[in-house]
Design an enzyme around this catalytic site. Structure first.
Site, PDB file in Angstrom:
ATOM      1  N   HIS A  93      34.175  41.138  50.614  1.00  0.00           N
ATOM      2  CA  HIS A  93      35.008  41.383  51.795  1.00  0.00           C
ATOM      3  C   HIS A  93      34.617  42.690  52.471  1.00  0.00           C
ATOM      4  O   HIS A  93      35.472  43.521  52.799  1.00  0.00           O
ATOM      5  CB  HIS A  93      36.491  41.399  51.408  1.00  0.00           C
ATOM      6  CG  HIS A  93      36.981  40.117  50.803  1.00  0.00           C
ATOM      7  ND1 HIS A  93      37.097  38.936  51.509  1.00  0.00           N
ATOM      8  CD2 HIS A  93      37.379  39.817  49.537  1.00  0.00           C
ATOM      9  CE1 HIS A  93      37.547  37.968  50.722  1.00  0.00           C
ATOM     10  NE2 HIS A  93      37.718  38.472  49.521  1.00  0.00           N
ATOM     11  N   ASP A 268      42.591  40.951  52.736  1.00  0.00           N
ATOM     12  CA  ASP A 268      41.257  41.249  52.212  1.00  0.00           C
ATOM     13  C   ASP A 268      40.259  41.510  53.331  1.00  0.00           C
ATOM     14  O   ASP A 268      39.305  42.269  53.163  1.00  0.00           O
ATOM     15  CB  ASP A 268      40.737  40.084  51.354  1.00  0.00           C
ATOM     16  CG  ASP A 268      41.145  40.218  49.900  1.00  0.00           C
ATOM     17  OD1 ASP A 268      41.415  41.343  49.469  1.00  0.00           O
ATOM     18  OD2 ASP A 268      41.201  39.193  49.206  1.00  0.00           O
TER      19      ASP A 268
END
Length: 370
Positions: A93, A268
């Site tokens: 991420h 995220d």
């Protein structure tokens, strides 16, 4: 090949990247698997269980001193010292965090292979999907918990009481997270609305999976109205490998009634609510404009047993392919796998990450490096 499995050190992250049985399958093919002491305890796997399947138990440093490191979550800053040209297969991420991790990967010539952007032959995200399903289920349950008055909520129960519905839920996004959140909310008996952008897809979901759900096209006007009247809003927006767009504005949040709840599963990747900020399992919520926000960045870590089993089911076929075929051959022959390569031997190969983090000068196309 030498494969290392470090213990996860993110706050209250109990998952482990490999089960003893998965490790055994790799060892039987002639590979060596090194697992850090106690890495699997929270997921129900003892040190002895790993050893009896041929795993070598090691320190954290030794778990990183291998050809391929397999993790669950992105490395923490204290782990950057272990970066040294190895392959690293995990959730990253990168667009959702600051550039420090990306810079560390580049400077140490690590090859970063991301679970969240790996595609299968159908163009789907098989590894991300497994964790998205768990997070979607959680989102509704967490939201219902924080709606209780003792937990700062407005005191509305999501459910059917003597045949009458109570509680309204808005799910923003109709992917895996959104589908599971909506199913869970319907199971409780709440009134559920899902906002999406593809009318044909929403119609298919209505007919095939979620007949009790109301679907709306996601626009500022429709969201303003729906957010204001919802007890729980679940953020389930995904832009593959990119920062999540801020779909829910701060003005919309201000119009929610006091004690309402937001669960931003998109956190995220930066979150899809303007008011969201990352939280942890230790301090999972904060209140802004009278609305409780739950924005934990590793939601499935709360259920490490289920999450580990689901994650390893999804990752093991790709680990097998990687160690048997070799990275370069796999990149050449599997376009879906090549999309998971964010950094290749110290070169940034994700144009999306480069744009999101302002690192355009560091970007190079992967095919130019193979």
């Amino acid at each position: 090949m030498k494969i290392g499995v470090p213990k996860e050190i993110k706050i209250q992250e109990g998952r482990v990247a490999m089960t003893p049985e998965a490790a055994k399958l790799l060892i039987e093919k002639g590979h060596q698997v090194f697992v850090e002491f106690d890495a699997g305890l929270d997921s129900g796997f003892s040190n002895e269980g790993y050893q009896s399947n041929g795993v070598t138990l090691v320190t954290a440093q030794e778990a990183w001193n291998v050809d391929l490191v397999v993790k669950v979550k992105e490395p923490m800053q204290s782990e950057y010292q272990y970066f040294d040209k190895q392959m690293l297969f995990t959730f990253f991420h990168l667009s959702g965090v600051d550039s420090a991790l990306t810079e560390a990967l580049l400077n140490s010539k690590v090859t970063a292979i991301a679970y969240e952007t790996l595609e299968n032959e159908e163009g789907r995200l098989p590894i991300l999907a497994s964790m998205s399903a768990i997070a979607g289920n959680m989102a509704t349950l967490i939201g219902a918990y924080y709606l209780a008055k003792p937990h700062l909520g407005k005191g509305v129960q999501l459910g059917t009481v003597m045949g009458k519905q109570y509680g309204t839920v808005l799910v923003v996004g109709d992917g895996i997270v959104g589908q599971h959140a909506a199913q869970a909310a319907c199971g409780l008996g709440a009134k559920v609305t899902v906002a999406g952008i593809d009318t044909a897809w929403m119609q298919w979901l209505k007919v095939s999976m979620l007949p009790e759900v109301d679907f709306i096209v996601s626009t500022q006007e429709t969201l303003e109205k729906q957010v204001a009247q919802s007890d729980l809003v679940v953020g389930a927006v995904l832009c593959r490998g990119a920062k999540a767009p801020k779909i829910i504005t701060e003005a919309m949040v201000k119009n929610m009634s006091k004690g309402s709840v937001i669960v931003d599963v998109s956190i995220d990747q930066g979150g899809c609510m303007e008011t969201s900020q990352p939280t942890t399992h230790s301090e999972p919520v904060f209140v802004k404009h009278g609305v409780t926000h739950y924005c934990v960045t590793n939601m499935p870590g709360a259920y490490p047993v289920t999450s580990t089993l689901a994650l390893v089911d999804a990752t093991l076929p790709y680990i097998k392919s990687l160690v048997e075929t070799g990275l370069q051959n796999l990149i050449r022959n599997d376009k879906g796998f090549s999309k998971a390569i964010l950094v290749y031997q110290g070169q940034l190969t994700s144009e999306q990450v480069a744009n999101d983090l302002g690192l355009q000068s560091r970007f190079k196309h992967l095919h130019q490096l193979i």
